[in-house]
Design a protein around this motif. Structure first.
Motif, PDB file in Angstrom:
ATOM      1  N   SER A 164      -3.025  12.174  -0.270  1.00 36.79           N
ATOM      2  CA  SER A 164      -2.854  10.734   0.015  1.00 36.79           C
ATOM      3  C   SER A 164      -4.266  10.343   0.645  1.00 36.79           C
ATOM      4  O   SER A 164      -4.579   9.223   0.385  1.00 36.79           O
ATOM      5  CB  SER A 164      -1.662  10.699   1.080  1.00 36.79           C
ATOM      6  N   GLU A 165      -4.943  11.124   1.149  1.00 37.76           N
ATOM      7  CA  GLU A 165      -6.187  10.749   1.987  1.00 37.76           C
ATOM      8  C   GLU A 165      -7.332  10.506   0.900  1.00 37.76           C
ATOM      9  O   GLU A 165      -8.012   9.857   0.632  1.00 37.76           O
ATOM     10  CB  GLU A 165      -6.531  11.700   2.894  1.00 37.76           C
ATOM     11  N   LEU A 166      -7.069  11.436  -0.247  1.00 39.59           N
ATOM     12  CA  LEU A 166      -8.058  11.418  -1.302  1.00 39.59           C
ATOM     13  C   LEU A 166      -7.875  10.293  -2.164  1.00 39.59           C
ATOM     14  O   LEU A 166      -8.524   9.995  -2.747  1.00 39.59           O
ATOM     15  CB  LEU A 166      -7.853  12.913  -2.208  1.00 39.59           C
ATOM     16  N   ARG A 167      -6.662   9.855  -2.458  1.00 38.86           N
ATOM     17  CA  ARG A 167      -6.240   8.697  -3.197  1.00 38.86           C
ATOM     18  C   ARG A 167      -6.725   7.273  -2.643  1.00 38.86           C
ATOM     19  O   ARG A 167      -7.021   6.490  -3.286  1.00 38.86           O
ATOM     20  CB  ARG A 167      -4.938   8.550  -3.377  1.00 38.86           C
ATOM     21  N   GLU A 168      -7.143   7.430  -1.319  1.00 43.64           N
ATOM     22  CA  GLU A 168      -7.661   6.128  -0.642  1.00 43.64           C
ATOM     23  C   GLU A 168      -9.153   5.917  -0.853  1.00 43.64           C
ATOM     24  O   GLU A 168      -9.807   4.969  -0.737  1.00 43.64           O
ATOM     25  CB  GLU A 168      -7.358   6.079   0.769  1.00 43.64           C
ATOM     26  N   LEU A 169      -9.647   7.023  -1.470  1.00 45.26           N
ATOM     27  CA  LEU A 169     -11.181   7.255  -1.438  1.00 45.26           C
ATOM     28  C   LEU A 169     -11.490   6.297  -2.960  1.00 45.26           C
ATOM     29  O   LEU A 169     -10.981   6.291  -3.709  1.00 45.26           O
ATOM     30  CB  LEU A 169     -11.730   8.516  -1.520  1.00 45.26           C
ATOM     31  N   SER A 170     -12.746   5.883  -2.863  1.00 43.29           N
ATOM     32  CA  SER A 170     -13.195   5.216  -4.109  1.00 43.29           C
ATOM     33  C   SER A 170     -13.843   6.233  -5.040  1.00 43.29           C
ATOM     34  O   SER A 170     -13.808   7.525  -4.725  1.00 43.29           O
ATOM     35  CB  SER A 170     -14.365   4.212  -3.827  1.00 43.29           C
ATOM     36  N   GLU A 182     -16.484   7.068  -6.437  1.00 43.60           N
ATOM     37  CA  GLU A 182     -17.853   7.430  -6.007  1.00 43.60           C
ATOM     38  C   GLU A 182     -17.520   8.634  -4.892  1.00 43.60           C
ATOM     39  O   GLU A 182     -18.362   9.598  -4.604  1.00 43.60           O
ATOM     40  CB  GLU A 182     -19.009   6.571  -5.437  1.00 43.60           C
ATOM     41  N   GLN A 183     -16.762   8.202  -3.583  1.00 43.10           N
ATOM     42  CA  GLN A 183     -16.718   9.167  -2.837  1.00 43.10           C
ATOM     43  C   GLN A 183     -15.691  10.451  -3.336  1.00 43.10           C
ATOM     44  O   GLN A 183     -16.141  11.505  -2.875  1.00 43.10           O
ATOM     45  CB  GLN A 183     -15.780   8.152  -1.611  1.00 43.10           C
ATOM     46  N   LEU A 184     -14.998  10.216  -4.130  1.00 46.83           N
ATOM     47  CA  LEU A 184     -14.146  11.263  -4.752  1.00 46.83           C
ATOM     48  C   LEU A 184     -15.058  12.231  -5.557  1.00 46.83           C
ATOM     49  O   LEU A 184     -15.037  13.477  -5.304  1.00 46.83           O
ATOM     50  CB  LEU A 184     -13.128  10.608  -5.674  1.00 46.83           C
ATOM     51  N   GLN A 185     -16.078  11.623  -6.114  1.00 50.65           N
ATOM     52  CA  GLN A 185     -17.144  12.480  -7.317  1.00 50.65           C
ATOM     53  C   GLN A 185     -17.861  13.241  -6.024  1.00 50.65           C
ATOM     54  O   GLN A 185     -18.294  14.432  -6.374  1.00 50.65           O
ATOM     55  CB  GLN A 185     -17.837  11.440  -7.904  1.00 50.65           C
ATOM     56  N   ALA A 186     -18.509  12.428  -4.835  1.00 53.60           N
ATOM     57  CA  ALA A 186     -19.273  13.179  -3.865  1.00 53.60           C
ATOM     58  C   ALA A 186     -18.120  14.296  -3.252  1.00 53.60           C
ATOM     59  O   ALA A 186     -18.763  15.541  -3.060  1.00 53.60           O
ATOM     60  CB  ALA A 186     -19.667  12.334  -2.938  1.00 53.60           C
ATOM     61  N   ASN A 187     -17.072  14.057  -3.111  1.00 53.77           N
ATOM     62  CA  ASN A 187     -16.145  15.143  -2.444  1.00 53.77           C
ATOM     63  C   ASN A 187     -15.975  16.504  -3.599  1.00 53.77           C
ATOM     64  O   ASN A 187     -16.051  17.515  -3.027  1.00 53.77           O
ATOM     65  CB  ASN A 187     -15.023  14.677  -2.010  1.00 53.77           C
ATOM     66  N   LEU A 188     -15.972  16.079  -4.569  1.00 50.02           N
ATOM     67  CA  LEU A 188     -15.682  17.174  -5.756  1.00 50.02           C
ATOM     68  C   LEU A 188     -17.211  17.913  -5.763  1.00 50.02           C
ATOM     69  O   LEU A 188     -16.928  19.327  -5.649  1.00 50.02           O
ATOM     70  CB  LEU A 188     -15.476  16.477  -7.138  1.00 50.02           C
ATOM     71  N   LYS A 189     -18.237  17.271  -5.794  1.00 49.54           N
ATOM     72  CA  LYS A 189     -19.451  18.152  -5.796  1.00 49.54           C
ATOM     73  C   LYS A 189     -19.680  18.871  -4.659  1.00 49.54           C
ATOM     74  O   LYS A 189     -19.940  20.199  -4.736  1.00 49.54           O
ATOM     75  CB  LYS A 189     -20.630  17.164  -5.875  1.00 49.54           C
ATOM     76  N   ASN A 190     -19.439  18.415  -3.456  1.00 51.30           N
ATOM     77  CA  ASN A 190     -19.355  19.197  -2.271  1.00 51.30           C
ATOM     78  C   ASN A 190     -18.230  20.419  -2.439  1.00 51.30           C
ATOM     79  O   ASN A 190     -18.823  21.423  -2.022  1.00 51.30           O
ATOM     80  CB  ASN A 190     -19.195  18.345  -1.140  1.00 51.30           C
ATOM     81  N   LYS A 213      -8.036  25.003  -4.374  1.00 52.83           N
ATOM     82  CA  LYS A 213      -6.973  23.795  -4.413  1.00 52.83           C
ATOM     83  C   LYS A 213      -7.491  22.596  -4.039  1.00 52.83           C
ATOM     84  O   LYS A 213      -6.959  21.619  -4.603  1.00 52.83           O
ATOM     85  CB  LYS A 213      -5.875  24.047  -3.387  1.00 52.83           C
ATOM     86  N   LEU A 214      -8.434  22.271  -3.343  1.00 51.82           N
ATOM     87  CA  LEU A 214      -9.022  21.046  -2.827  1.00 51.82           C
ATOM     88  C   LEU A 214      -9.702  20.343  -4.352  1.00 51.82           C
ATOM     89  O   LEU A 214      -9.562  19.453  -4.708  1.00 51.82           O
ATOM     90  CB  LEU A 214     -10.286  21.094  -2.030  1.00 51.82           C
ATOM     91  N   VAL A 215     -10.620  21.353  -5.214  1.00 55.99           N
ATOM     92  CA  VAL A 215     -11.150  20.923  -6.211  1.00 55.99           C
ATOM     93  C   VAL A 215     -10.060  20.464  -7.252  1.00 55.99           C
ATOM     94  O   VAL A 215     -10.186  19.333  -8.029  1.00 55.99           O
ATOM     95  CB  VAL A 215     -12.044  22.020  -6.897  1.00 55.99           C
ATOM     96  N   ALA A 216      -8.902  21.294  -7.366  1.00 56.16           N
ATOM     97  CA  ALA A 216      -7.862  20.628  -8.307  1.00 56.16           C
ATOM     98  C   ALA A 216      -7.060  19.627  -7.813  1.00 56.16           C
ATOM     99  O   ALA A 216      -6.853  18.786  -8.860  1.00 56.16           O
ATOM    100  CB  ALA A 216      -6.687  22.100  -8.377  1.00 56.16           C
ATOM    101  N   ARG A 217      -6.982  19.157  -6.733  1.00 54.16           N
ATOM    102  CA  ARG A 217      -6.434  18.011  -6.250  1.00 54.16           C
ATOM    103  C   ARG A 217      -7.195  16.874  -6.517  1.00 54.16           C
ATOM    104  O   ARG A 217      -6.803  15.964  -7.285  1.00 54.16           O
ATOM    105  CB  ARG A 217      -6.327  17.918  -4.485  1.00 54.16           C
ATOM    106  N   ILE A 218      -8.396  16.882  -6.362  1.00 54.26           N
ATOM    107  CA  ILE A 218      -9.647  15.883  -6.679  1.00 54.26           C
ATOM    108  C   ILE A 218      -9.398  15.724  -8.223  1.00 54.26           C
ATOM    109  O   ILE A 218      -9.442  14.752  -8.690  1.00 54.26           O
ATOM    110  CB  ILE A 218     -10.909  16.202  -6.343  1.00 54.26           C
ATOM    111  N   LYS A 219      -9.629  16.732  -8.872  1.00 51.57           N
ATOM    112  CA  LYS A 219      -9.710  16.751 -10.508  1.00 51.57           C
ATOM    113  C   LYS A 219      -8.367  15.945 -11.091  1.00 51.57           C
ATOM    114  O   LYS A 219      -8.106  15.171 -11.854  1.00 51.57           O
ATOM    115  CB  LYS A 219      -9.728  17.862 -11.160  1.00 51.57           C
TER     116      LYS A 219
END
Length: 67
Positions: A4-10, A12-20, A48-54
């Motif tokens: 739910s927190e990830l869905r609120e991100l833009s 660009e922010q999601l892509q940055a979190n994925l890279k990190n 699991k975080l990477v899977a959620r973001i993707k």
């Protein structure tokens, strides 16, 4: 981070979190092969975080394609 927190991100922010998260996951994998990990559960958490973001990115792509 929860989905739910990830869905609120833009996007660009999601892509940055994925890279990190992928960088951290890579370092943890290398560390697990070369030495002992302090917290082996961190591997699973980051995977699991990477899977959620993707998954969220795929949902957004599918929603954009359907409209």
């Amino acid at each position: 981070m929860k989905a739910s927190e990830l869905r609120e991100l833009s996007e660009e922010q999601l892509q940055a979190n994925l890279k990190n998260a992928m960088d951290v996951l890579f370092r943890l994998r290398v560390q697990s092969q070369t030495e002992r990990l302090d917290a082996p559960s961190e591997l699973a958490k980051n995977r699991k975080l990477v899977a959620r973001i993707k998954t969220i990115q795929a949902e957004r792509t599918a929603a954009a394609a359907s409209t």
